[in-house]
Design an enzyme around this catalytic site. Structure first.
Site, PDB file in Angstrom:
ATOM      1  CG  HIS A 173      -1.969   1.005   1.326  1.00 23.94           C
ATOM      2  ND1 HIS A 173      -2.875   1.122   1.036  1.00 23.94           N
ATOM      3  CD2 HIS A 173      -1.317   2.548   1.891  1.00 23.94           C
ATOM      4  CE1 HIS A 173      -3.348   2.485   1.587  1.00 23.94           C
ATOM      5  NE2 HIS A 173      -2.084   3.430   1.946  1.00 23.94           N
ATOM      6  CD  GLU A 174       2.297   3.435   3.573  1.00 24.29           C
ATOM      7  OE1 GLU A 174       1.874   4.572   2.945  1.00 24.29           O
ATOM      8  OE2 GLU A 174       0.925   3.093   4.179  1.00 24.29           O
ATOM      9  CD  GLU A 200      -4.345   6.060   2.358  1.00 26.83           C
ATOM     10  OE1 GLU A 200      -4.398   5.345   2.595  1.00 26.83           O
ATOM     11  OE2 GLU A 200      -3.428   7.336   2.177  1.00 26.83           O
TER      12      GLU A 200
END
Length: 628
Positions: free
Chosen positions: A159-160, A236
């Site tokens: 995700h990062e 996100e």
């Protein structure tokens, strides 16, 4: 949405941020002017002064905060209490973190970022910070290391990495800078109120002004939270989707989100001030805002996007279970046997079946096969080499050892260049590694090994890095000819290390169109075509025309093999890197068409393609397709 579309959207978001910031500033100025007019009566001179003073405070505050962040990812991580992860750590959870990050970095074709742990945070959270992949830092909380198993940690890190690849980091770090200026009015008001204006003869007026500043600061806070929420929420969701695609399964990311929703600490950070400023860049909601101010979708909504059948009652059962026995990530690893399943590497002289759209789709958007190939690259790499790549003492000889020539005569000219600049110990160390551990290294492992070494290299002082880069240049050019691999390795080191030294100066989105860089395109395609068919001018010309047709179909630029060979590329990088994101997509497809005009591409050509993409900030995974 592919990498280039995401980059274009990030550029639009940067413009949107400027507009929202301008509107917020106008609102604050109007509020202060109205307050002054009510308190002192209409006075155009006074109103002009307060307007200018307000603009100065906001502008100087933003400039100050942006200057404090100019060091990039490392600076942000340290300011938020991050502890660097030692390269030679023996802590099992830290080793697991480093292994996961290295594998994902290799799979995405990016330099390995610096790693930090927020040791005092028991919540599950993480963030990526920096201006570009070359200065990126990833920080995770101690709670994430303790509570997440390997699959879940992979999901969070993937995700990062999505934020690293898609340009979100650049936007996030600028957001921190500009919003600080908006909050300056409130900070000044609170400071004046704390010091107490009543001790002055004009105490009542000063306290009144301080209260006005605090009230107006609340308006600034409202705007700041709205801006962060509007910029962050969509990104996100996209990062969650990218993480699933990256790690080949939804269970890891969904499991991490379930633990955030089911554990008492969740994702909320204990340092409220830090969490507030960094709320838009965290993996989970570190503050607890909801509604208009929420920087993240609700946790249950994020889980259900990955597992549609998951309900709130299941989350409640997990809460009850974990209240009695909190989960341990390392223990779950042992129980589940999460020790990786490496694949195999293609033959050294293997070829890849590729198409231009397939390669451009892989840029910044790795698939399951890319992650599998990264597993293979890392697991097939001798542990001794990975240990050396993480060692401050051994990293210089290791990288220089990769550049030493197999021809003893040429090597005899390279070693004195190293000795003259870095000393005989480094030269002899490079020679020993070249003859020893590096002999059996697969060609596809050379650039990934340099990527693993990158975090150690970038931490060396600037003068040492300048000397090292000068040594690399001397080693590559000492025999008067530069091989394809030498150029690839040297150029990537030059670009990535220099960006890490001055990250903010390299953080920008290009805006140029293909038509404005015709000659640069011609040179790039000529070099690629010649490299693929060095002894067949007719085949090289066909390859060149295949590439040109992709990017400039109406132009007639004759094929001319550059006299300087691959070194001709040195002149084209600035112009090509200034292309707008979607034009870069056309460029990647054109280069791929030139390299694979016969439908196949060699391992050496794939490394050149990866170098071109890396230098132009279009990271390409190491495995283009199944080897043939």
């Amino acid at each position: 949405m592919n990498f280039f579309e995401q980059q274009a959207k990030a550029r639009r978001n940067s413009t949107r941020l400027v507009v929202l910031f301008a509107l917020a500033v106008v609102g604050i100025v109007l509020a202060i002017d109205i307050a002054v007019a009510v308190m002192a009566g209409p006075n155009w001179g006074l109103l002009a002064f307060t307007t200018l003073a307000t603009l100065a405070v906001i502008g100087l505050g933003s400039l100050y905060r942006m200057a404090s962040l100019r060091g990039g990812g490392d600076t942000v991580a340290l300011q938020f209490g991050g502890t660097p992860v030692p390269q030679d750590t023996t802590d099992a959870s830290l080793r697991r973190l480093r292994n996961v990050v290295e594998e994902i970095s290799i799979a995405s074709g990016t330099p390995v970022p610096s790693l930090y742990v927020l040791e005092n945070e028991s919540a599950i959270n993480a963030f990526a910070a920096g201006y570009s992949p070359s200065d990126a830092a990833i920080a995770v909380t101690r709670g994430a290391l303790d509570r997440l198993n390997r699959d879940e940690l992979q999901g969070v890190i993937a995700h990062e990495f999505s934020h690293v690849l898609n340009g979100d980091m650049r936007l996030n770090i600028r957001l921190m800078g500009v919003l600080f200026g908006i909050l300056m009015i409130s900070l000044i008001g609170r400071k004046v109120l704390y010091l107490g204006g009543s001790r002055s003869r004009n105490g009542a007026a000063i306290l009144g002004a301080a209260l006005v500043a605090i009230v107006v600061g609340a308006i600034g806070m409202f705007f700041a939270r709205m801006i962060k929420a509007s910029v962050s929420r969509t990104r996100e969701r996209l990062a969650d989707a990218s993480a699933v695609q990256f790690t080949r399964q939804t269970a890891g990311l969904a499991g991490a989100l379930k633990k955030i929703g089911g554990l008492p600490d969740g994702a909320r950070l204990s340092d409220r001030a830090d969490a507030e400023e960094a709320s838009h860049m965290l993996f989970g909601d570190g503050v607890g805002f909801s509604g208009l101010f929420a920087t993240h979708p609700p946790i249950l909504e994020r889980i259900q996007a990955l597992e549609p059948g998951f309900g709130g009652e299941q989350l409640e059962r997990m809460r009850a279970q974990w209240a009695m026995a909190p989960p341990s990530g390392l223990q779950e690893d042992r129980m589940m046997g999460l020790d990786g399943h490496p694949g195999t590497l293609p033959a050294r002289d293997g070829n890849f079946d590729v198409t231009p759209p397939m390669v451009s789709a892989q840029v910044g958007h790795p698939e399951a096969d890319d992650y599998h190939r990264a597993d293979a690259i890392v697991h097939a790499m001798p542990e001794a080499l990975r240990t050396l790549a993480r060692s401050r003492e051994a990293v210089l000889p290791l990288v220089l050892g990769l550049l030493l020539d197999d021809d003893p005569g040429i090597r005899g000219r390279q070693l004195p260049e190293i000795t003259a600049r870095l000393g005989d110990a480094v030269a002899q160390g490079a020679l020993a590694l070249h003859r020893g551990e590096l002999v059996a290294l697969h060609p596809m492992q050379r650039l990934p090994l340099a990527a693993i070494a990158f975090p150690v290299l970038r931490r060396r002082p600037r003068p040492e890095l300048e000397t090292f880069l000068d040594t690399v240049h001397a080693v590559v050019h000492c025999d008067g000819r530069v091989s394809l691999f030498e150029y690839c390795m040297a150029r990537l080191l030059e670009v990535q290390l220099r960006e890490s030294l001055d990250p903010r100066n390299h953080a920008r989105f290009g805006r140029r169109k293909p038509g404005s860089v015709r000659q640069e395109f011609a040179t790039l395609l000529a070099v690629v075509a010649h490299a693929g068919s060095p002894g067949d001018p007719a085949a090289a010309q066909r390859a060149y025309l295949a590439g040109l047709q992709r990017v400039l179909p109406r132009d007639h630029l004759p094929y001319a093999p550059p006299a300087a060979g691959v070194l001709a590329l040195d002149e084209v990088w600035p112009a090509l890197d200034a292309l707008e994101p979607l034009a870069k997509q056309a460029m990647v497809e054109a280069v791929t068409a030139a390299a694979s005009h016969d439908g196949r591409i060699s391992v050496a050509e794939s490394e050149l393609l990866r170098t071109i993409c890396g230098v132009l900030h279009c990271p390409l995974p190491p495995g283009l397709e199944a080897a043939g």
